[in-house]
Design an enzyme around this catalytic site. Structure first.
Site, PDB file in Angstrom:
ATOM      1  N   ARG A 119      48.738  10.580  31.302  1.00  0.00           N
ATOM      2  CA  ARG A 119      49.122  11.069  29.967  1.00  0.00           C
ATOM      3  C   ARG A 119      48.945  12.584  29.867  1.00  0.00           C
ATOM      4  O   ARG A 119      48.030  13.158  30.446  1.00  0.00           O
ATOM      5  CB  ARG A 119      48.333  10.300  28.904  1.00  0.00           C
ATOM      6  CG  ARG A 119      48.709   8.825  28.987  1.00  0.00           C
ATOM      7  CD  ARG A 119      48.117   8.016  27.905  1.00  0.00           C
ATOM      8  NE  ARG A 119      48.612   8.403  26.596  1.00  0.00           N
ATOM      9  CZ  ARG A 119      48.110   7.916  25.455  1.00  0.00           C
ATOM     10  NH1 ARG A 119      47.115   7.052  25.507  1.00  0.00           N
ATOM     11  NH2 ARG A 119      48.594   8.308  24.306  1.00  0.00           N
ATOM     12  N   SER A 164      51.147  15.714  16.559  1.00  0.00           N
ATOM     13  CA  SER A 164      50.150  14.841  17.190  1.00  0.00           C
ATOM     14  C   SER A 164      48.798  15.061  16.540  1.00  0.00           C
ATOM     15  O   SER A 164      48.249  16.162  16.571  1.00  0.00           O
ATOM     16  CB  SER A 164      50.060  15.149  18.690  1.00  0.00           C
ATOM     17  OG  SER A 164      48.831  14.664  19.207  1.00  0.00           O
ATOM     18  N   ASP A 312      52.782   4.219  16.337  1.00  0.00           N
ATOM     19  CA  ASP A 312      52.201   3.113  17.119  1.00  0.00           C
ATOM     20  C   ASP A 312      52.830   1.757  16.773  1.00  0.00           C
ATOM     21  O   ASP A 312      52.606   0.771  17.473  1.00  0.00           O
ATOM     22  CB  ASP A 312      50.684   3.033  16.871  1.00  0.00           C
ATOM     23  CG  ASP A 312      49.953   4.240  17.465  1.00  0.00           C
ATOM     24  OD1 ASP A 312      50.527   4.931  18.322  1.00  0.00           O
ATOM     25  OD2 ASP A 312      48.804   4.491  17.049  1.00  0.00           O
ATOM     26  N   ARG A 385      49.778  -2.631  22.772  1.00  0.00           N
ATOM     27  CA  ARG A 385      50.774  -2.796  21.698  1.00  0.00           C
ATOM     28  C   ARG A 385      52.028  -3.513  22.195  1.00  0.00           C
ATOM     29  O   ARG A 385      52.715  -4.186  21.425  1.00  0.00           O
ATOM     30  CB  ARG A 385      51.106  -1.445  21.059  1.00  0.00           C
ATOM     31  CG  ARG A 385      49.856  -0.752  20.505  1.00  0.00           C
ATOM     32  CD  ARG A 385      50.083   0.070  19.276  1.00  0.00           C
ATOM     33  NE  ARG A 385      48.844   0.746  18.894  1.00  0.00           N
ATOM     34  CZ  ARG A 385      47.865   0.194  18.157  1.00  0.00           C
ATOM     35  NH1 ARG A 385      47.993  -1.034  17.692  1.00  0.00           N
ATOM     36  NH2 ARG A 385      46.770   0.879  17.871  1.00  0.00           N
TER      37      ARG A 385
HETATM   38  C1  S3P Z   1      45.831   8.797  17.105  1.00  0.00           C
HETATM   39  C2  S3P Z   1      46.971   9.538  17.023  1.00  0.00           C
HETATM   40  C3  S3P Z   1      48.258   9.091  17.545  1.00  0.00           C
HETATM   41  C4  S3P Z   1      48.293   7.606  17.870  1.00  0.00           C
HETATM   42  C5  S3P Z   1      47.047   7.139  18.544  1.00  0.00           C
HETATM   43  C6  S3P Z   1      45.825   7.452  17.709  1.00  0.00           C
HETATM   44  C7  S3P Z   1      44.593   9.366  16.544  1.00  0.00           C
HETATM   45  O1  S3P Z   1      48.528   9.834  18.711  1.00  0.00           O
HETATM   46  O2  S3P Z   1      49.415   7.291  18.664  1.00  0.00           O
HETATM   47  O3  S3P Z   1      47.112   5.736  18.775  1.00  0.00           O
HETATM   48  O4  S3P Z   1      43.628   8.614  16.307  1.00  0.00           O
HETATM   49  O5  S3P Z   1      44.565  10.584  16.317  1.00  0.00           O
HETATM   50  P1  S3P Z   1      49.258  11.262  18.562  1.00  0.00           P
HETATM   51  O6  S3P Z   1      48.760  11.842  17.322  1.00  0.00           O
HETATM   52  O7  S3P Z   1      48.902  12.056  19.748  1.00  0.00           O
HETATM   53  O8  S3P Z   1      50.710  10.918  18.472  1.00  0.00           O
END
Ligand code: S3P
Length: 426
Positions: A119, A164, A312, A385
């Site tokens: 990732r 993000s 998600d 998921r």
């Molecule tokens: C999350 C943010 C999201 C999400 C992840 C949890 C978090 O990722 O997909 O499951 O707790 O900040 P991104 O913000 O990088 O898209």
């Protein structure tokens, strides 16, 4: 395995505590003074990874199922871990903890499973380096394992190229340790739990539009937090209630924070029978009960600003779309490619194998709904998921699905199967 030919889906359920809030409760508690007490904590593998990382840095954390007590040692109280910090499968742990570790006075190494090692971490390394952090990808591929040598940080104003919350939160946490204020501006607003929660812990943090700003802190203070149900876990039951025959489900105490609740709008746009009941605020977060009933769904377009609010949930929304009449277009969701699996590929492959008509695109997919779904061999790519979405798809297919791996469900929802079994009547 639960599958096919269900007569009805009825009952009242609760889903486990919100994953994003559970991670943050542990992290913020660890760097606060005094006790932080979490109730409704998500006892899933991802959040256990966060606990184990902070235990490895000398924080005393006691966990009894969904009740967690963190004895915080303050902003400078973490100690150098004697082992590599194991983040498991958790992107949230990796990215948020990197912001905290960048401001410490010791060097640490983070690593996790096969998926985490693929990732992208360049998205946090770039802004952290702008702040003066000493962070490197050990294999020089912008992925974990990461080595973070503590250094003194300077505040920045960062224009993030991605929406993000993990990137935003990483920078804001590093900002706590910086010499002047830090701000992050996103292209589209992502979930705002860090902003809401850090304020409760005493940080000087504010948001205006797409920009969140934080001032350096001397101290944070332990909090009592009641964690509401995770809408990302409720999503499987929202979808099941909408696509299954004779369904009537009440999902209690779900976090409906607008930066997370895009699936509710999509369910409405698809013509779903969904009601939001008993809305209230708990611990600064909106909470509600969600009532869903069998529906004749139709396709819709899902793109733009709503995407981060349901990122998600897209795998299970794609299952809903396959069961709807007409076309559903999902766009502006290229982030799906860098989740626990490449979810454009993994959703498309499995839906097509079930008989659905799906075309993957660069930033999403196009689903022509209404085709009969057949049981098949589902490849989950060890993505929780994907596993749960295709268990839901299996409820309306004309033969059973088999799965190469469902142990991954433990990442975010260890009790998923038993909760589903409690509402299915065959
Ligand atoms: C999350 C943010 C999201 C999400 C992840 C949890 C978090 O990722 O997909 O499951 O707790 O900040 P991104 O913000 O990088 O898209």
């Amino acid at each position: 395995m639960l599958n096919t030919n269900i007569k009805s889906l009825k009952g009242q359920i609760r889903v486990p505590g919100d994953k994003s809030i559970s991670h943050r409760g542990v992290m913020f508690g660890a760097i606060s003074n005094g006790i932080t007490e979490l109730t409704g904590f998500l006892d899933g593998a991802d959040c256990r990874s966060t606990i184990s990382c902070f235990r490895a840095m000398g924080i005393d954390i006691s966990q009894n199922a969904d009740h967690v007590i963190i004895s915080g040692k303050g902003m400078r109280g973490l100690t150098k871990p004697s082992t590599i910090l194991d983040v498991g499968n958790s992107g949230t742990t990796t990215r948020l903890i990197s912001g905290i570790l960048s401001g410490q006075s010791f060097t640490s190494i983070l690593n996790g499973d096969e998926s985490i090692q693929k990732r992208p971490m360049g998205r946090i390394m770039t802004p952290l380096r702008m702040m003066g952090a000493n962070i490197k990808s050990i294999k020089d591929n912008d992925c974990a394992p990461l080595e973070i040598g503590g250094s003194s940080l300077k505040g920045i104003d960062y224009n993030s190229p991605v929406a993000s919350a993990q990137v935003k939160s990483c920078i804001l946490l590093a900002g706590l340790y910086a010499d002047r204020p830090t701000s992050v501006t996103e292209p589209v607003l992502s979930r705002n739990h860090t902003e809401l929660m850090l304020k409760g812990f005493g940080a000087d943090i504010s948001s205006k539009g797409l920009t969140a700003s934080i001032k350096p802190a001397q101290e944070l203070y332990g909090q009592k937090i009641q964690i509401p149900g995770d809408i990302s876990s409720a999503a499987y039951f929202i979808a099941a209630g909408l696509i299954c025959p004779n369904a009537d489900l009440l999902i209690k105490d779900v976090n409906t924070n607008p930066t997370r609740a895009g699936i509710i709008k999509v369910a409405q746009d698809m013509g779903g029978n969904i009601e939001i009941l008993n809305q209230r605020i708990i611990g600064g977060e909106p909470v509600a009960d969600i009532h869903v009933q069998s529906s004749n769904l139709h396709g819709c377009k899902i793109s733009g600003q709503i995407i981060p609010t349901l990122i998600d949930e897209i795998p299970v929304i794609a299952v809903m779309a396959a069961c709807a009449t007409g076309q559903t277009i999902i766009a502006d969701a290229a982030e799906l490619k860098v989740k626990e699996s490449d979810r454009i590929a993994s959703v498309t492959e499995n839906l097509i194998n079930m008989g659905a008509s799906v075309t993957p695109t660069d930033d999403g997919m196009i689903i022509d709904g209404g085709k009969a779904l057949h049981g098949t061999n589902i490849r989950t790519y060890k993505d929780h998921r994907i596993a749960m979405s295709f268990i839901i798809a299996g409820l309306v297919s004309d033969g059973p699905n088999s799965f190469d791996d469902i142990a991954c469900i433990d990442i975010s929802y260890p009790t998923f199967i038993s909760t589903l079994e409690s509402i299915v009547n065959k």
